[in-house]
Enzyme design. Structure first.
Site, PDB file in Angstrom:
ATOM      1  N   HIS A 170       0.819  -1.213   0.000  1.00 22.57           N
ATOM      2  CA  HIS A 170       0.000   0.000   0.000  1.00 22.57           C
ATOM      3  C   HIS A 170       0.856   1.268   0.000  1.00 22.57           C
ATOM      4  CE1 HIS A 170       0.900   1.087   4.168  1.00 22.57           C
ATOM      5  NE2 HIS A 170       0.752  -0.196   4.479  1.00 22.57           N
TER       6      HIS A 170
ATOM      7  N   GLU B 191      -1.784  -6.852   7.717  1.00 26.46           N
ATOM      8  CA  GLU B 191      -0.411  -6.681   8.179  1.00 26.46           C
ATOM      9  C   GLU B 191      -0.170  -7.528   9.426  1.00 26.46           C
ATOM     10  OE1 GLU B 191       2.608  -6.366   8.016  1.00 26.46           O
ATOM     11  OE2 GLU B 191       3.110  -4.237   7.838  1.00 26.46           O
TER      12      GLU B 191
END
Length: 209
Positions: A9, A79
Site C-alpha cells: 500500500h 499486516e
C-alpha cells in the site's frame, strides 16, 4: 501460466514516522494516494484476472487508485499484528529491548484489539492466500495488495507480509533472514512499494525502467 504480482500500500502518516502499523486502520496520505494513482498505467498492461486485498483501508484505497477493479478483501492479507508494539517505532521498542529485531525477536502481547502474532502465524496466513491464488494463475496474472515495511520509491523485497508472500512463493522457509536489500527505483512510483518475488516478470520489467 500467469504471474503473482504483490503490491504494498501507499504512504501513511505512520509509515512516514516509522511507527509499526498492524491492525490500526489509518488512511493514506495525499502523497500515498498520488503514488497509487501513478502505478495505474503500469498495472493496466499486466492482464490481471483476479485481485485480492487486505481489508485495511490503506490497502483498499491503494487498490482502487491503482485501477485494480473487482478486488476481493482477504483477511489473511492483513499486516503483521504487532501486539504491544503497535504504534511504536523501532528506536522506542529498543529502549526496553536493546537490539530488538522483528524477524528474530517477534512481538509482545497487546490489548484485545492487538493480541500479537508470531512469524509462524503470519506465514500460515500467507500460505492460505497462496493456496487460493495459485489455481487462478492458470487464467492469467493475480494481484495481491498487502503491507510492507517502509515507504520506498522502488520495487522492494524487504516488506513483511508481502515479503513472506514472495518467500512462500519461492519455497523459502518462514525463518529465513528477511533483512533483504533488493530495491529498484520505479519512475513515478514515489513512496509506493511494489514488492514481488525475484522470479516474476514484473520485477524484470521494473529493472529495465
Amino acid at each position: 501460466m500467469g504471474e503473482l504480482i504483490l503490491l504494498r500500500h501507499g504512504e501513511t502518516e505512520w509509515s512516514v514516522s516509522g511507527q509499526h502499523t498492524g491492525r490500526t486502520d489509518i488512511p493514506l496520505t495525499p502523497h500515498g494516494e498520488a503514488a497509487a494513482k501513478a502505478l495505474e498505467p503500469l498495472l493496466s498492461r499486466c492482464d490481471i484476472v483476479a485481485v485480492f486485498t487486505s481489508p485495511a483501508r490503506r490497502a483498499v484505497t491503494t487498490t482502487a487508485f491503482a485501477g485494480l477493479s473487482n478486488a476481493q478483501p482477504d483477511p489473511d492479507l492483513w499486516e503483521w499484528d504487532y501486539g504491544g508494539y503497535e504504534g511504536l517505532t523501532t528506536p522506542q521498542i529498543q529502549e526496553t529491548r536493546p537490539g530488538w529485531y522483528l524477524w528474530r525477536d517477534g512481538v509482545i502481547p497487546g490489548d484485545a484489539a492487538h493480541p500479537g502474532e508470531t512469524i509462524e502465524q503470519v506465514a500460515q496466513r500467507t500460505e492460505r492466500v497462496l493456496a487460493r491464488a495459485t489455481p487462478l494463475l492458470a487464467g492469467g496474472n493475480v494481484a495481491l495488495v498487502a503491507h510492507g515495511g517502509r515507504p520506498l520509491s522502488s520495487v522492494d523485497l524487504s516488506g513483511r507480509v508481502v515479503f513472506l508472500l514472495g518467500a512462500e512463493r519461492e519455497g523459502l522457509p518462514a525463518e529465513v533472514e528477511r533483512d533483504v536489500d533488493a530495491t529498484i527505483p520505479i519512475a513515478g512510483a514515489e513512496s509506493l512499494n511494489v514488492a514481488i518475488s525475484g522470479a516474476l516478470a514484473l520485477y524484470e520489467r521494473a529493472r529495465q525502467m
